[in-house]
Design a protein around this motif. Structure first.
Motif, PDB file in Angstrom:
ATOM      1  N   VAL A 165      -6.246  33.760  12.229  1.00  0.00           N
ATOM      2  CA  VAL A 165      -4.981  34.294  12.424  1.00  0.00           C
ATOM      3  C   VAL A 165      -4.957  35.850  11.914  1.00  0.00           C
ATOM      4  N   SER A 166      -4.670  36.664  13.203  1.00  0.00           N
ATOM      5  CA  SER A 166      -4.406  37.979  12.623  1.00  0.00           C
ATOM      6  C   SER A 166      -3.480  38.699  13.497  1.00  0.00           C
ATOM      7  N   ARG A 167      -2.905  39.566  12.925  1.00  0.00           N
ATOM      8  CA  ARG A 167      -1.942  40.262  13.617  1.00  0.00           C
ATOM      9  C   ARG A 167      -2.475  41.237  15.043  1.00  0.00           C
ATOM     10  N   TRP A 168      -3.583  41.096  15.095  1.00  0.00           N
ATOM     11  CA  TRP A 168      -4.226  41.686  16.452  1.00  0.00           C
ATOM     12  C   TRP A 168      -4.154  40.470  17.306  1.00  0.00           C
ATOM     13  N   GLN A 169      -4.105  39.207  17.081  1.00  0.00           N
ATOM     14  CA  GLN A 169      -4.296  38.227  17.892  1.00  0.00           C
ATOM     15  C   GLN A 169      -3.707  38.370  19.219  1.00  0.00           C
ATOM     16  N   ALA A 206      -4.873  40.955  21.267  1.00  0.00           N
ATOM     17  CA  ALA A 206      -6.239  40.652  21.643  1.00  0.00           C
ATOM     18  C   ALA A 206      -6.220  39.717  22.751  1.00  0.00           C
ATOM     19  N   LYS A 207      -5.286  39.019  23.175  1.00  0.00           N
ATOM     20  CA  LYS A 207      -4.881  38.194  24.462  1.00  0.00           C
ATOM     21  C   LYS A 207      -4.012  38.758  25.523  1.00  0.00           C
ATOM     22  N   VAL A 208      -3.048  39.580  24.977  1.00  0.00           N
ATOM     23  CA  VAL A 208      -2.293  40.034  26.145  1.00  0.00           C
ATOM     24  C   VAL A 208      -3.002  41.430  26.755  1.00  0.00           C
ATOM     25  N   ILE A 209      -3.831  42.029  26.139  1.00  0.00           N
ATOM     26  CA  ILE A 209      -4.238  43.259  26.553  1.00  0.00           C
ATOM     27  C   ILE A 209      -5.531  42.657  27.794  1.00  0.00           C
ATOM     28  N   VAL A 269     -14.101  37.210  29.117  1.00  0.00           N
ATOM     29  CA  VAL A 269     -14.912  37.850  28.553  1.00  0.00           C
ATOM     30  C   VAL A 269     -14.279  38.914  27.475  1.00  0.00           C
ATOM     31  N   MET A 270     -13.068  39.282  27.505  1.00  0.00           N
ATOM     32  CA  MET A 270     -12.453  39.981  26.727  1.00  0.00           C
ATOM     33  C   MET A 270     -11.858  39.329  25.579  1.00  0.00           C
ATOM     34  N   ALA A 271     -11.207  38.207  26.014  1.00  0.00           N
ATOM     35  CA  ALA A 271     -10.492  37.681  25.234  1.00  0.00           C
ATOM     36  C   ALA A 271     -10.820  36.506  24.235  1.00  0.00           C
ATOM     37  N   HIS A 272     -11.974  35.762  24.729  1.00  0.00           N
ATOM     38  CA  HIS A 272     -12.869  34.719  23.745  1.00  0.00           C
ATOM     39  C   HIS A 272     -13.097  35.469  22.719  1.00  0.00           C
ATOM     40  N   ASP A 273     -13.478  34.508  21.599  1.00  0.00           N
ATOM     41  CA  ASP A 273     -14.024  34.862  20.234  1.00  0.00           C
ATOM     42  C   ASP A 273     -15.253  34.491  20.413  1.00  0.00           C
ATOM     43  N   HIS A 274     -15.544  33.356  20.940  1.00  0.00           N
ATOM     44  CA  HIS A 274     -16.899  32.427  20.769  1.00  0.00           C
ATOM     45  C   HIS A 274     -17.862  33.089  21.972  1.00  0.00           C
ATOM     46  N   LEU A 275     -19.074  33.654  21.375  1.00  0.00           N
ATOM     47  CA  LEU A 275     -19.925  34.135  22.291  1.00  0.00           C
ATOM     48  C   LEU A 275     -20.224  33.401  23.342  1.00  0.00           C
ATOM     49  N   LEU A 276     -20.579  31.864  23.447  1.00  0.00           N
ATOM     50  CA  LEU A 276     -20.794  31.388  24.566  1.00  0.00           C
ATOM     51  C   LEU A 276     -19.708  31.232  25.629  1.00  0.00           C
ATOM     52  N   ARG A 277     -18.528  31.314  25.232  1.00  0.00           N
ATOM     53  CA  ARG A 277     -17.487  31.234  26.001  1.00  0.00           C
ATOM     54  C   ARG A 277     -17.420  32.759  26.705  1.00  0.00           C
ATOM     55  N   ARG A 278     -17.725  33.621  26.188  1.00  0.00           N
ATOM     56  CA  ARG A 278     -17.787  34.907  26.629  1.00  0.00           C
ATOM     57  C   ARG A 278     -18.961  34.945  27.728  1.00  0.00           C
ATOM     58  N   GLU A 320     -18.898  34.203  15.045  1.00  0.00           N
ATOM     59  CA  GLU A 320     -17.595  34.540  15.987  1.00  0.00           C
ATOM     60  C   GLU A 320     -18.100  36.201  16.005  1.00  0.00           C
ATOM     61  N   GLY A 321     -18.644  36.339  17.351  1.00  0.00           N
ATOM     62  CA  GLY A 321     -19.208  37.794  17.749  1.00  0.00           C
ATOM     63  C   GLY A 321     -18.232  38.898  17.065  1.00  0.00           C
ATOM     64  N   SER A 322     -16.796  38.625  17.372  1.00  0.00           N
ATOM     65  CA  SER A 322     -15.985  39.912  16.994  1.00  0.00           C
ATOM     66  C   SER A 322     -15.059  39.638  16.014  1.00  0.00           C
ATOM     67  N   SER A 323     -15.432  38.739  15.277  1.00  0.00           N
ATOM     68  CA  SER A 323     -14.410  38.529  14.015  1.00  0.00           C
ATOM     69  C   SER A 323     -14.034  39.749  13.036  1.00  0.00           C
ATOM     70  N   GLU A 324     -15.112  40.500  12.814  1.00  0.00           N
ATOM     71  CA  GLU A 324     -14.889  41.617  11.854  1.00  0.00           C
ATOM     72  C   GLU A 324     -14.748  42.862  12.470  1.00  0.00           C
ATOM     73  N   HIS A 325     -15.394  43.061  13.784  1.00  0.00           N
ATOM     74  CA  HIS A 325     -15.289  44.283  14.560  1.00  0.00           C
ATOM     75  C   HIS A 325     -14.415  43.831  15.802  1.00  0.00           C
ATOM     76  N   ASP A 326     -13.340  44.626  15.639  1.00  0.00           N
ATOM     77  CA  ASP A 326     -12.434  44.637  16.782  1.00  0.00           C
ATOM     78  C   ASP A 326     -12.878  45.511  18.031  1.00  0.00           C
ATOM     79  N   ASP A 327     -13.646  44.522  18.789  1.00  0.00           N
ATOM     80  CA  ASP A 327     -14.246  45.481  20.172  1.00  0.00           C
ATOM     81  C   ASP A 327     -13.841  45.414  21.282  1.00  0.00           C
ATOM     82  N   HIS A 328     -12.633  44.610  21.451  1.00  0.00           N
ATOM     83  CA  HIS A 328     -12.007  44.588  22.559  1.00  0.00           C
ATOM     84  C   HIS A 328     -10.558  45.321  22.622  1.00  0.00           C
ATOM     85  N   ALA A 329      -9.880  45.508  21.463  1.00  0.00           N
ATOM     86  CA  ALA A 329      -8.438  46.137  21.440  1.00  0.00           C
ATOM     87  C   ALA A 329      -8.716  47.413  20.555  1.00  0.00           C
TER      88      ALA A 329
END
Lengths: 102, 501, 316, 111
Positions: free
Chosen positions: C91-95, C98-101, D22-31, D101-110
Motif C-alpha cells: 500500500v502506497s500513496r502512489w498506488q 500507478a494504476k490511473v496513469i 506492462v506499466m501497472a503490474h508489479d509482478h515481473l511475470l505479469r508485465r 517485485e521489480g518496481s517496489s523500491e524504484h518508481d519507474d512508471h509514474a
C-alpha cells in the motif's frame, strides 16, 4: 447429393459441439481434478472425433482426409498422456497436502 | 571474378555489420580464440569505417542495396557523414574495450572455461554488430531488429558480473527497453501502413503529414527516447551502466545509447522534417535541459565513481536533443542551424570517446583498489598517473573545455543558440558545463590530493594507457576538428541547414 | 464481393470479443499460473484470427512460437519460482497514480489507434512487386521470398537476436554450475507414460517438422515454424529421458546453435564478390535458399530448445 | 464494412490492455505477459491494416515482418525469464523482503 453431405456435416458438427459443451460444463462444475479430467478427456476425444468425422466429407481428397484423421489420433494420444500426468501430479499433491495438515 | 576493393561501390559498410556478427559466432564456438577474434573484428571494422570515410568524402554518400533489391522492396544500407563518423567511433571504443577486457575475460588464464570469460566476447561483438547495423541501416523495421540485437546483448553485459544488483539492473533496463521497442514498433507499423514504405529516404518523398504520420512519429520518438534514457525515462541507465564490468560499461555508455539518438535525428531531420512545430522542438529541448540539470545534480550526490560517470551520461545525453530547437527552428536561424546539427554530433562523438575512457579508467581503479568508492580514490594520481590523467582528459572533454571535442560541439551549439536568439538554451549549456565541472572536480581533486594513497593492486601500464588513448582522442577531436567537420557535412540532411519548415 | 454482414463477419466479431476477453482475464486474474494458461489460450485465438486474415504463415508462427513456446517458457518460470499468487501489492500513496496513469495512457493509445483505423486511408503497395519478382527468388511462397530474399538481411539480424538471447540466458548461470547440463535434472521412470510418449512422438514430430520446412518454400511454413516443432520434439525426448540434456560447454551443441547464422552470414559475405551484400543468385536461388533454411531450422531448433531448458540449476 | 476492421480494432484494444499491464503490474511475470499481449496486438493491427488496404489477405511483407517480430519477442521473453528465475534463486540463497517485485523500491512508471 451435396445437400445430404452438408446436412451430415452439420449434424455431426452439432453432436461434436454438444460433447465439447458437456465436457466444458464438467470441467467447470465437477468438484476435484480427477472427475474434471474424466469429463474433459472423454468429452473432448469424442467431440473432436465427431468434428473430424464431420469434416471428412468436406475434404478435397483422401490425402487431406487422412491428415485430418492423423490430427485426431495425435490429439487423442497427447490428451491421454497429459491427463495421466495431470492425474499423477494431482495424486502427488494430495499426498503432500495430507502430511502437514490443512 | 576479382575482388575490387578499391572500387567506390565496394560494400564496406555491410562488412562493418557482417564481420562482428561472424566473429561473435566464432567466439561462441571457441572461447580460446574469442579475444583474438574479437580484436581482429574490431580492427577490421575500424579499417572498413576509415576507408569508407575516405570514399564518402571523395565520392559522396555510399549505398548498398542488400541482395541487390532496391527499396521499397529491399533494404538499403547507407553511409553518410554521420553514419561513418559513428562507425569510426564504434570501432575505436570497441577496440579499447576489447583490449582492456582481455585480461579479465581471457579463457587462457582461466581453465576450465568460466561463464563470464565465455559469454563476454559473443555479447560484446553482438553489441558492436547491433550498433553498426543501426548506424548504417536506412530501413525503419530493420532498425528495430538492430536495436533489439543491441538491447539484448547489452542487457546481458549488464548482468555479466552475476551479482544481485546486476540482475536487478538488467531486468529494469530490459523492462524499459522492451516498452520502448513496443512504442517504436507501433510507430513503424503505422508508418508502413500509411505510406507503404519503410525506407527513410523514400518516406521523405512520399510523406504527407496526416494524423497517422504524426502518431507514428510520436510513438517512434517515445520509444527511442526510452532507449536513449532521455529525461524522464532515464531511471534505468545509472544502475545498469554502473553494474556492468568496466569494458562492458564503456561499450554501454559510449555506444549503446547512441543509435536511438541517430535514428531520432534521421526520423525528424531526414524522413519527416515538415512535421516539427516550434513548440515541439522547444519541448524536446526542455526534456533535454531537464536531463542535463537532473543528471548533473544526481551525479554530484553519488559516492561511487561508476555511478557519477553513469549519471553524467544522463546529463550528456540531454545536451544532444538541444539540436531540435537549435537546428530545427525557423528561417531566422538559418546560417547557424547547420552548426547546431554538427555540434550535436560532435558532442555525441566526443562523449563516446570520453565516456569510454572514463569507464576504462574507473575499471582500472576498481582493479587497483577493489571498489569504486570516491573516498578510496585518495592520492591515486601518484600510484596510477596514467589512469588519472586519462580520467582528467575525458573530464576536460565532458566539461566542454577547449581544446577538446566536447568544446567544439558545445561551441557550435552555443553560437547557434545566441545567434538565433534562443539564449535560454545557451544558459542550459553553460550551467550544464559548470555542473559537470563540479561533479567531476570531486573525484579529480581526490585523485590528485597530496595525501598518500591506500593499498593498491598494480594494474599494468599498457592496460592503463588504453583509457589514456581514448581520452586523448576525445581531445584530438577538438584540436583537429577540420576533417571530422568536413566528413559530417557529407550528405547532411537539408533540414539541418534550413530548419524544419 | 461478400455481403455486407455475413455469418463470417459474425464469427470474426465473436472471435475478436473472445480475444479481448481472454486478454483481459489474463491481465486481471490473480493466480499467476492461470494468467499464463490464459495467455496460451489467447495465443491460439490470435492464431485463428491470423487464418481469418489470410496469413497462414503468421498463424503457424503465432501458434507455435507466440502461444506454444512463450507459454512453455512462462509455465517453466512459474514452476521454478514456485509461486502462483501475485504478492499482495504494497500500500502506497502512489498506488492510485500507478494504476490511473497507465490506465489513461492505455485508453488514450487504444482509442487513438481505433480512431486512426477508422479514418485513415491505409496503403499496401509492396504486394505487387513481391509477386512480380517471385520467379527470381526460387520459391513460390511470397512470405518465404520476403524472409529469405527481399528482406533476408532482417532475418539475418533476427537469427542473431536469437543467438544473442541464447548467450544472454546462458549468462545467468551460477558460476559454479557452468558446464553442467541445462535445466533441472529430469527424473522419469523408464517405462513410465511420459517415457513411452517421448519415444513414440519424436518420429511423428520429425515428419511434421520436415513437412512444414519443406512446404515452406512453396506453400505455408518455413524455418521458424519447423524449427519450433523440432525444438518441441527435442525437449520432449529430453523430458522423457530418451536423450540427455546438453550442456552449454559442449562443442556439438554450440555448433548446432551457431551453424545457421554462420552459414547465413557466410552467404551474405560472398555477396561482396558481386559488389553487394547478401545476394541470392537467381541460378541457384532454390537450392541456396533451401540450404540456408535447413541450417537455420537446425539452429533455431537447438536455440529454442536451450532457451526452454534454461540455465543449469541445482536440484532443490 | 471491410472484413478486417474488427481485427484492426481488436488489435488497437489489445495494445491498450497490454500497455496498461506492462506499466501497472508489479509482478515481473505479469508485465511480461502484458508485454506479449501488446506485441501481438501491434502485429494484429499491422496485419489487418494490410488486409484492409488490399481488400483481402495480409500482404507478404507485413507477414514476414510480423514473423520476425514474433521471434524477436520470444527471444526477449526467454532472456527476461532467465533473469527473473535467477534473481529469485538469489533471493532463496539470501532472502530480501519485497525484492522480487521489480518496481517496489524504484518508481519507474509514474515519474
Amino acid at each position: 447429393m451435396s445437400v445430404i453431405v452438408t446436412a451430415t456435416t452439420i449434424l455431426l458438427l452439432l453432436i461434436g459441439v454438444a460433447f465439447f459443451l458437456a465436457g466444458s460444463m464438467g470441467l467447470l462444475r465437477f468438484p476435484d481434478v480427477h472427475a474434471r479430467l474424466h469429463a474433459l478427456t472423454k468429452a473432448d476425444n469424442l467431440g473432436l472425433g465427431f468434428i473430424t468425422l464431420a469434416l471428412l466429407p468436406q475434404a478435397a481428397d483422401v490425402w487431406i482426409a487422412s491428415k485430418l484423421v492423423m490430427i485426431w489420433l495425435l490429439t487423442m494420444l497427447a490428451a491421454a498422456t497429459v491427463s495421466q500426468l495431470i492425474a499423477r501430479s494431482a495424486l502427488h499433491e494430495e499426498d503432500v497436502k495430507q502430511e502437514p495438515g490443512p | 571474378m576479382l575482388l575490387d576493393l578499391a572500387a567506390p561501390d565496394f560494400p564496406w559498410i555491410a562488412l562493418s555489420v557482417a564481420i562482428p556478427l561472424f566473429a561473435a559466432l566464432i567466439a561462441a564456438l571457441s572461447s580460446a580464440l574469442a579475444p583474438v577474434v574479437a580484436m581482429i573484428a574490431a580492427l577490421l571494422c575500424l579499417g572498413a569505417a576509415l576507408w569508407t570515410a575516405v570514399l564518402v568524402t571523395t565520392h559522396g554518400a555510399q549505398e548498398v542495396a542488400v541482395g541487390a533489391w532496391p527499396p521499397p522492396l529491399g533494404i538499403v544500407l547507407r553511409a553518410d557523414g554521420l553514419a561513418v563518423a559513428m562507425l569510426i567511433t564504434a570501432g575505436l571504443v570497441s577496440i579499447a574495450a576489447f583490449a582492456f577486457a582481455r585480461q579479465a575475460f581471457s579463457a587462457r588464464t582461466q581453465t576450465p572455461e568460466t561463464r563470464s570469460a565465455y559469454s563476454f566476447w559473443p555479447l560484446g561483438l553482438c553489441v558492436l554488430a547491433g550498433v553498426n547495423a543501426a548506424f548504417v541501416s536506412n530501413d525503419l523495421f530493420n532498425l528495430y531488429v538492430a536495436l533489439e540485437l543491441t538491447t539484448i546483448a547489452a542487457a546481458a553485459l549488464v548482468a555479466m558480473s552475476g551479482s544481485r544488483a546486476a540482475f536487478e539492473a538488467a531486468i529494469r533496463y530490459l523492462m524499459f527497453a522492451l516498452l520502448g521497442s513496443l512504442f517504436y514498433l507501433l510507430g513503424v507499423v503505422l508508418t508502413y501502413s500509411t505510406h507503404g514504405v519503410l525506407d527513410i529516404r523514400l518516406l521523405a518523398i512520399s510523406a504527407e503529414s496526416g494524423p497517422s504520420t504524426i502518431a507514428a512519429a510520436a510513438l517512434m520518438s517515445a520509444g527511442l527516447m526510452t532507449k536513449m534514457a532521455l529525461f524522464p525515462l532515464h531511471a534505468w541507465l545509472p544502475p545498469a551502466h554502473s553494474a556492468a564490468p568496466a569494458p562492458a560499461s564503456a561499450l554501454l555508455s559510449a555506444l549503446v545509447v547512441k543509435p536511438p539518438f541517430v535514428i531520432l535525428l534521421r526520423i525528424w531531420f531526414e524522413a519527416m522534417p515538415e512535421l516539427v512545430t516550434p513548440t515541439l522542438a522547444q519541448a524536446f529541448g526542455a526534456l533535454g535541459a531537464c536531463g542535463v540539470l537532473l543528471g548533473s545534480i544526481l551525479a554530484m550526490r553519488q559516492e561511487r565513481l561508476k555511478l557519477v560517470v553513469a549519471y553524467s551520461t544522463v546529463a550528456q545525453l540531454g545536451y544532444l536533443v538541444l539540436v531540435f530547437p537549435l537546428a530545427g527552428g525557423g528561417g531566422a536561424q538559418q546560417p547557424w542551424a547547420a552548426g547546431a546539427w554538427t555540434g550535436a554530433i560532435f558532442l555525441t562523438l566526443s562523449h563516446a570517446l570520453a565516456k569510454g575512457a572514463m569507464f576504462l579508467a574507473a575499471g582500472a581503479f576498481v582493479e587497483a583498489r577493489g571498489n569504486d568508492r570516491l573516498d578510496s580514490l585518495v592520492g591515486l594520481a601518484r600510484e596510477m598517473p596514467i589512469s588519472c590523467f586519462a580520467f582528467g582528459l575525458a573530464a576536460v572533454s565532458l566539461m566542454g573545455l577547449p581544446p577538446s571535442g566536447g568544446f567544439t560541439g558545445k561551441y557550435l551549439l552555443l553560437t547557434s543558440s545566441f545567434a538565433s536568439g534562443q539564449w535560454w538554451w545557451g544558459i542550459v549549456l553553460v550551467v550544464g558545463g559548470l555542473l559537470s565541472a563540479v561533479y567531476l572536480f570531486g573525484p579529480l581533486s581526490l585523485m590528485f590530493a597530496r595525501e598518500p594513497a591506500l593499498a593498491v593492486t598494480p594494474v599494468s601500464r599498457a592496460r592503463q594507457s588504453i583509457a589514456l588513448l581514448l581520452g586523448l582522442l576525445s581531445i584530438l577531436l577538438g584540436l583537429f576538428s577540420e576533417a571530422p567537420y568536413r566528413l559530417l557535412q557529407v550528405d547532411r540532411p537539408g533540414a539541418a541547414a534550413e530548419g524544419f519548415t | 464481393m461478400a455481403p455486407a454482414f455475413s455469418a463470417l463477419t459474425l464469427f470474426d466479431v465473436v472471435l475478436c470479443v473472445l480475444i479481448i476477453g481472454v486478454a483481459l482475464c489474463s491481465s486481471s486474474v490473480r493466480d499467476l499460473f492461470a494468467a499464463t494458461v490464459l495467455l496460451i489460450i489467447y495465443g491460439v485465438f490470435v492464431a485463428i484470427a491470423w487464418v481469418r486474415l489470410g496469413a497462414v504463415d503468421v498463424a503457424l508462427a503465432e501458434a507455435a512460437i507466440g502461444a506454444g513456446l512463450t507459454g512453455v517458457l512462462l509455465i517453466g518460470a512459474v514452476a521454478r519460482l514456485k509461486i502462483t499468487e501475485s504478492p499482495a501489492a504494497a500500500v502506497s500513496r502512489w498506488q492510485f497514480a500507478a494504476k490511473v496513469i497507465p490506465a489513461s495512457l492505455g485508453l488514450l493509445i487504444a482509442s487513438g489507434l481505433a480512431y486512426l483505423v477508422l479514418t485513415v486511408e491505409w496503403r499496401e503497395t509492396l504486394q505487387a512487386p513481391v509477386l512480380a519478382n517471385l520467379p527470381d527468388t526460387g520459391v513460390l511462397n511470397p512470405v518465404t521470398a520476403v524472409l529469405l530474399n527481399y528482406r533476408a538481411y532482417d532475418t539475418l539480424l533476427e537469427t542473431s537476436v536469437l543467438f544473442a538471447a541464447l548467450i544472454a540466458s546462458w549468462c545467468t548461470t551460477h558460476d559454479d554450475l557452468w558446464g553442467e547440463r541445462a535445466g533441472l535434472r529430469q527424473h522419469t521412470r523408464r517405462a513410465g507414460i511420459l517415457a513411452t510418449f517421448g519415444r513414440f512422438l519424436p518420429p511423428i514430430g520429425l515428419i511434421v517438422g520436415i513437412h512444414i520446412f519443406w512446404a515452406g518454400a512453396d506453400k505455408w511454413g518455413g524455418a521458424f515454424q519447423a524449427g519450433t516443432i523440432f525444438a518441441a520434439v527435442w525437449i520432449l525426448a529430453i523430458m522423457a529421458g530418451v536423450i540427455d540434456a546438453p550442456n552449454a560447454t559442449g562443442r556439438s551443441i554450440r555448433s548446432f546453435a551457431v551453424a545457421g547464422p554462420m552459414f547465413f552470414t557466410f552467404v551474405a559475405l560472398t555477396g561482396v564478390l558481386a559488389q553487394s551484400f547478401l545476394i541470392i543468385p537467381v541460378m541457384v536461388a532454390k537450392p541456396l535458399t533451401l540450404a540456408i533454411e535447413a541450417c537455420l531450422t537446425l539452429s533455431i531448433a537447438a536455440t529454442l530448445m536451450l532457451l526452454v531448458l534454461g540455465a543449469p540449476r541445482r536440484s532443490a | 464494412m471491410n472484413g478486417s476492421i474488427p481485427f484492426a480494432l481488436c488489435g488497437a484494444v489489445l495494445v491498450g490492455i497490454g500497455l496498461y499491464g506492462v506499466m501497472a503490474h508489479d509482478h515481473l511475470l505479469r508485465r511480461l505477459i502484458a508485454f506479449n499481449v501488446t506485441g501481438s496486438g501491434v502485429f494484429l493491427l499491422f496485419g489487418s491494416l494490410s488486409a484492409l488496404s488490399s481488400g483481402g489477405a495480409t500482404g507478404a511483407v507485413p507477414q514476414a515482418l510480423i514473423i520476425t517480430g514474433i521471434v524477436v519477442a520470444v527471444a526477449s521473453t526467454a532472456f527476461v525469464l532467465a533473469l527473473v528465475v535467477r534473481l529469485k534463486e538469489e533471493d532463496v540463497d539470501a532472502p530480501a523482503p519485497g525484492a522480487f517485485e521489480g518496481s517496489s523500491e524504484h518508481d519507474d512508471h509514474a515519474p
